[in-house]
Design a protein around this motif. Structure first.
Motif, PDB file in Angstrom:
ATOM      1  N   LYS A   9      -5.102   1.707  -4.248  1.00 12.32           N
ATOM      2  CA  LYS A   9      -3.667   1.991  -4.066  1.00 12.32           C
ATOM      3  C   LYS A   9      -2.835   1.140  -5.034  1.00 12.32           C
ATOM      4  CE  LYS A   9      -3.455   4.729  -0.345  1.00 12.32           C
ATOM      5  NZ  LYS A   9      -2.757   6.018  -0.310  1.00 12.32           N
ATOM      6  N   ASN A  10      -3.453   0.709  -6.112  1.00 13.52           N
ATOM      7  CA  ASN A  10      -2.745  -0.070  -7.137  1.00 13.52           C
ATOM      8  C   ASN A  10      -2.209  -1.401  -6.593  1.00 13.52           C
ATOM      9  OD1 ASN A  10      -1.779  -0.636  -9.699  1.00 13.52           O
ATOM     10  ND2 ASN A  10       0.137   0.484  -9.396  1.00 13.52           N
TER      11      ASN A  10
ATOM     12  N   GLU B 130       2.335   1.845  -3.217  1.00 12.15           N
ATOM     13  CA  GLU B 130       1.285   1.950  -4.244  1.00 12.15           C
ATOM     14  C   GLU B 130       1.573   1.048  -5.439  1.00 12.15           C
ATOM     15  OE1 GLU B 130      -0.320   5.770  -5.058  1.00 12.15           O
ATOM     16  OE2 GLU B 130      -0.240   6.369  -2.956  1.00 12.15           O
ATOM     17  N   TYR B 131       2.019  -0.153  -5.099  1.00 10.86           N
ATOM     18  CA  TYR B 131       2.183  -1.180  -6.137  1.00 10.86           C
ATOM     19  C   TYR B 131       2.152  -2.558  -5.484  1.00 10.86           C
ATOM     20  CZ  TYR B 131       3.258  -3.457 -10.470  1.00 10.86           C
ATOM     21  OH  TYR B 131       3.148  -4.236 -11.602  1.00 10.86           O
TER      22      TYR B 131
ATOM     23  N   LEU C 148       0.843  -1.208   0.000  1.00 11.46           N
ATOM     24  CA  LEU C 148       0.000   0.000   0.000  1.00 11.46           C
ATOM     25  C   LEU C 148       0.872   1.250   0.000  1.00 11.46           C
ATOM     26  CD1 LEU C 148      -2.870  -0.799   2.564  1.00 11.46           C
ATOM     27  CD2 LEU C 148      -2.965  -0.954   0.071  1.00 11.46           C
ATOM     28  N   GLU C 149       1.919   1.239   0.834  1.00 13.46           N
ATOM     29  CA  GLU C 149       2.796   2.422   0.934  1.00 13.46           C
ATOM     30  C   GLU C 149       3.516   2.683  -0.383  1.00 13.46           C
ATOM     31  OE1 GLU C 149       5.216   1.588   4.354  1.00 13.46           O
ATOM     32  OE2 GLU C 149       3.483   1.892   5.687  1.00 13.46           O
TER      33      GLU C 149
END
Ligand code: NAD
Length: 310
Positions: free
Chosen positions: A187-188, A144-145, A141-142
């Motif tokens: 969040k991708n 974003e992948y 999440l942090e």
């Protein structure tokens, strides 16, 4: 269509010392991913540890010019899983792809099934996937992948005699995938499910020789690679085997709204054909889609205008 590549990506594949996991790990590495080849080295029933399975696959990857490290964590043990994730991040800086593939079988009819055999299968399939995914979730999440695959089975989707433990553990992937999709896709971080059918040691007794060749794990891995690719989907159930690929989808029938005397068991039975009819069926985006649909149908039947403001 541009070539699917994983250069710069780091992948963890669990249960990658044999069968499908091995094929997935080789496929990811061949297209540029650095791979953590996890395998406890267990027998099909989950007993035993310590084989060199993961290391052998790592050597295969390195011999082909790829990058990989072996890991012997038991996915059912959260501490070992955390240590695996910490090691992967220390070694390669980040993790982008998680393929939850490790699995065991303890088949028996439900009448003969011990609770221990039920629990062990749930521990590896459900909790193993939860442990690995949870250990990586915030990291993904942090950044974003994230691309996550949960491995289901036709047994979990449709049922198979003697596999109540396995079927229940596999079906639980659906609930996990749906929620991870809702929480992660913005969040991708995309979560999908693979439902493979392959000739591996898990299934070798089921298939005649001429079918074994058709259902090699390598015929499934292209689907797995598509699911974890940059442009891969989110919340898809991809069936795969023998180079065939199909989507399993869950729909809800249009159904019927009842009131008065019809709102009774007799009324439900009398309307069973309509309730079960596939005509007008729709997929549901989320849990509240169903609630919203019923509110709209119930209100329409009763002549209530939900848009009207007093
Ligand atoms: P396999 O037995 O060849 O490979 C499974 C691997 O997982 C083994 O190398 C084993 O050592 C490892 N493993 C078992 N428990 C582990 C644990 N606790 N921690 C880490 N590693 C562990 O089986 P396969 O057929 O390649 O199955 C792979 C996945 O695909 C499983 O989740 C299985 O349920 C699923 N699946 C397979 C089929 C099929 O037709 N083969 C069908 C449906 C689903």
């Amino acid at each position: 269509m541009s070539e699917v590549r994983f250069d710069g990506r780091v992948a963890i594949v669990t249960g990658a010392g044999a069968g499908l996991g091995r094929s997935h790990a080789l496929g990811l590495a061949a297209r540029g991913a650095k791979v953590i080849v996890n395998d406890l080295g267990a027998a099909t029933d989950g007993t035993g540890t310590g084989s060199e399975a993961a290391q052998t696959v790592v050597e295969e990857i390195r011999a082909a010019g790829g990058k990989a490290i072996a890991n012997g964590a038991n996915v059912a043990d959260p501490e070992q899983v955390q240590a695996m994730v910490d090691h992967a991040i220390a070694e390669y800086g980040h993790v982008d792809i998680l393929v939850n593939n490790a699995g065991i079988l303890r088949d028996k009819t439900f009448a003969k099934m011990t609770l221990d055999d039920f629990q062990k299968v749930v521990d590896v399939h459900l909790m193993g996937s939860v442990n690995c995914t949870h250990a990586l979730w915030r990291h993904m999440l942090e950044r974003e992948y994230g691309r996550i695959v949960l491995t289901n089975s036709s047994s979990g989707l449709y049922g198979n005699f003697g596999q109540s433990n396995y079927g229940a553990a596999k079906a639980s992937m659906l609930g996990l995938m749906n929620v991870l999709h809702h929480e992660g896709s913005r969040k991708n971080v995309r979560t999908n499910m693979l439902a493979p059918t392959a000739t591996t040691r898990m299934t070798e007794e089921l298939f005649p020789a001429e079918v074994k060749d058709l259902l090699k794990p390598e015929t499934i891995t292209p689907g797995l690679l598509a699911l974890v690719s940059e442009d891969g989907p989110s919340r898809m159930i991809l069936g795969a085997g023998g180079g065939c690929f199909a989507e399993t989808k869950i729909y809800e029938s249009r159904g019927v709204a009842l009131q008065g005397d019809d709102l009774s068991p007799e009324g439900v039975l009398a309307n069973m054909d309509t309730i079960r009819s596939a005509e007008g069926q729709t997929p549901m985006e989320g849990a509240f889609s169903q609630t919203e649909k019923y509110i709209a149908m119930a209100a329409e039947l009763r002549g209530i205008d939900l848009q009207k403001k007093d």
